[in-house]
Design a protein around this motif. Structure first.
Motif, short mmCIF file in Angstrom:
data_model
loop_
_atom_site.label_atom_id
_atom_site.label_comp_id
_atom_site.label_asym_id
_atom_site.label_seq_id
_atom_site.Cartn_x
_atom_site.Cartn_y
_atom_site.Cartn_z
N SER A 167 13.97 -11.97 12.00
CA SER A 167 13.29 -12.82 12.27
C SER A 167 12.16 -12.64 13.36
O SER A 167 11.04 -13.13 13.50
N ASP A 207 11.66 -16.21 5.27
CA ASP A 207 12.84 -15.61 5.92
C ASP A 207 14.15 -16.22 5.54
O ASP A 207 14.00 -17.31 4.90
N ASN A 208 15.31 -15.66 5.99
CA ASN A 208 16.60 -16.17 5.20
C ASN A 208 16.70 -16.70 3.81
O ASN A 208 17.10 -17.51 3.38
MG MG Z 1 16.59 -14.77 11.72
#
Ligand code: MG
Ligand code: ATP
Length: 502
Positions: free
Chosen positions: A38, A470-471
């Motif tokens: 991140s 993200d993720n």
């Molecule tokens: Mg992260």
């Protein structure tokens, strides 16, 4: 416009002491938790705007190791033109670089601002970003990039009467101005109409006083009879007036002459008995004969003059008496009584006839008042019609606008307007996926919703920009977005790995 990321380099950015990322069409970032995935995402938004990926201020100064300055630089390609941007932070002091040249913050921001709008870029880059905005900002953004329906399009779907009326009016005024004008007129005409109605009513009530009038023709006939009688009597009075006033004049002249005669007779006695003095009044000496004679002569002369005057007065009087004898006094008292009697009958008749005139003028006023009332009502109704048409126009405009936005979406539905009970349209903004609000969505659903939305924004704004998912381990599959895809996934027991591909 196409924005591509070529290379990102991080120096002392959070946990990253030194990292270079090369981007491809797809860039896969993997690694266990806390390996710094991140942070790569954040490095880009911090470099560009000094914020994290959802827009909060960010201080990336490392806290776990010894370091000198923090530096992030990104090589971009915008429509084929390369641009190298850098942001440095050293002991809370920021420095900026444009193509390696140290630059002021304002220059840096200006160059960036000219390329793309911050909120738009953030929404394209981070699929979650849009949903962190206030609903008004979200709505504004969508509407900014989806062209509003034209007046023509809206008029086409309105009922013909409304459409024709508004088409004409909007040539001269804006819809907002029209609304102000006709709200104002409606209020005014409403008051005027109430006033006009009560005026008509009051006038009509006055008619009650004129309900039992004697018909005008019979009043006129009667009036003429009495007027004729009165006029005849007055004619006689008028004709006798010259004669009678001549008699009056003669009588008073005669009276004056008789008085003068009596007065002269008194005087005559004094003159006649006047003694002739034969002695001087002062020295008492006897006067000479000549002198006495002269005095006597003088007395005789004065008596002769007096007599002549006296005779004149008498003759004149006799002449007037002769004249008076030839005239005869005409008695008009009877005619005067007739004139008076008839006038007394005329007066109430004239009052009655006057009532007919008053009635006529009240009827005229009622006609006028009813006309005004009608005109005011027409203007009032016109304004009400226009205001309703404007309301319907706005509702249709909103409907078309919403349809346009909706047409761009596949799984999402957007509500841009709420209709109030009174038919007015109120802006709102709700996004749903399969009938569920954004807040109710699962992580993967919300990522998918975000991706669909940023796709719409990208298409409508004509900006193709990279997107960072993200993720992504939480989502099994999603539609490939336009622009470069940067995707990060947790992979247990693995160090940070960055792979570029296509
Ligand atoms: Mg992260
Ligand atoms: N200012 C900082 N200085 C040093 N380390 C930091 C700083 N801020 C955050 N970190 C740490 O950096 C590491 C990487 O964080 P990051 O959020 O990038 O990891 P991640 O790979 O995204 O993890 P996850 O899979 O849990 O999302 C974490 O251990 C975090 O605590």
């Amino acid at each position: 416009m196409q924005i591509n990321f070529k290379e990102l380099s991080l120096k002392n950015f959070k946990s990253h002491q030194d990292l270079t990322v090369n981007f491809g069409e797809v860039t896969k970032i993997t690694g266990d938790n806390a390996k710094g995935k991140s942070s790569i995402f954040e490095a880009i938004t911090w470099l560009l705007y000094g914020i994290d990926t959802v827009g909060s201020k960010l201080d990336p100064t490392p806290i776990t190791y010894e370091h000198d300055e923090t530096l992030v630089s990104l090589l971009l390609n915008v429509d084929g033109k390369e641009l190298l941007l850098g942001r440095e932070l050293n002991a809370n002091k920021a420095k900026y670089y444009i193509n390696e040249v140290p630059s002021k913050a304002t220059e840096f921001n200006e160059i960036l601002g000219e390329l793309f709008e911050k909120v738009l870029f953030m929404s394209l880059f981070n699929p979650d970003y849009f949903f962190t905005l206030k609903w008004t900002e979200q709505r504004e953004m969508i509407l900014q990039y989806v062209t509003a329906p034209s007046n023509k399009e809206v008029l086409k779907v309105l009922p013909e009467a409304q459409s024709n009326k508004l088409a004409d009016l909007i040539k001269k005024h804006s819809l907002d101005d029209l609304e102000k004008l006709h709200k104002d007129n409606k209020n005014k005409k409403n008051k005027e109409h109430i006033a006009a109605q009560s005026r008509t009513k009051t006038l009509k009530e006055q008619l009650e006083d004129y309900e039992h009038l004697v018909p005008l023709p019979s009043l006129r006939t009667e009036l003429n009879i009495f007027k004729k009688k009165r006029d005849e009597a007055e004619k006689v009075i008028e004709e006798s007036w010259e004669n009678n006033s001549e008699i009056n004049k003669l009588q008073s002249q005669i009276k004056r002459l008789m008085y003068e005669r009596d007065h002269m007779q008194e005087h005559w006695k004094i003159l006649k008995n006047e003694e002739i003095e034969d002695h001087c009044r002062t020295c008492k000496q006897p006067l000479k004969d000549d002198s006495v004679k002269a005095v006597e002569e003088d007395k005789q002369n004065r008596m002769a003059d007096f007599k002549e005057q006296y005779n004149q007065v008498v003759t004149q009087r006799k002449e007037l008496e002769e004249e008076l004898k030839s005239l005869e006094y005409i008695d008009v008292s009877e005619q005067q009584a007739i004139a008076r009697e008839n006038q007394e009958k005329i007066n109430p008749l004239e009052v009655e006839i006057n009532k007919h005139n008053q009635l006529e003028s009240i009827q005229e006023m009622i006609k006028e008042a009813e006309k005004t009332e009608g005109e005011v009502l027409q203007s009032l109704n016109e304004s009400i019609f226009i205001l309703d048409s404007i309301k319907d126009f706005r509702a249709k405009e909103a409907e078309l606008q919403a349809e346009k936005v909706q047409a761009l979406l596949t799984t999402l539905s957007i509500n841009l307007f709420d209709e109030l009970k009174n038919g007015e349209i109120k802006p709102t903004f709700e996004i749903e996926m399969d009938g569920k609000g954004y807040k109710k969505l699962s992580l993967s659903e919300s990522i998918r919703a975000g991706l669909e939305l940023r796709e719409v924004l990208s298409e409508q704004s004509n900006i193709i920009a990279p997107v960072f998912v993200d993720n992504a381990e939480s989502i099994t599959k999603f539609k490939e977005p336009s622009g470069q895809l940067i995707i990060s996934r947790v992979v247990a027991n693995k160090e940070l790995k960055i792979e570029e591909g296509s």
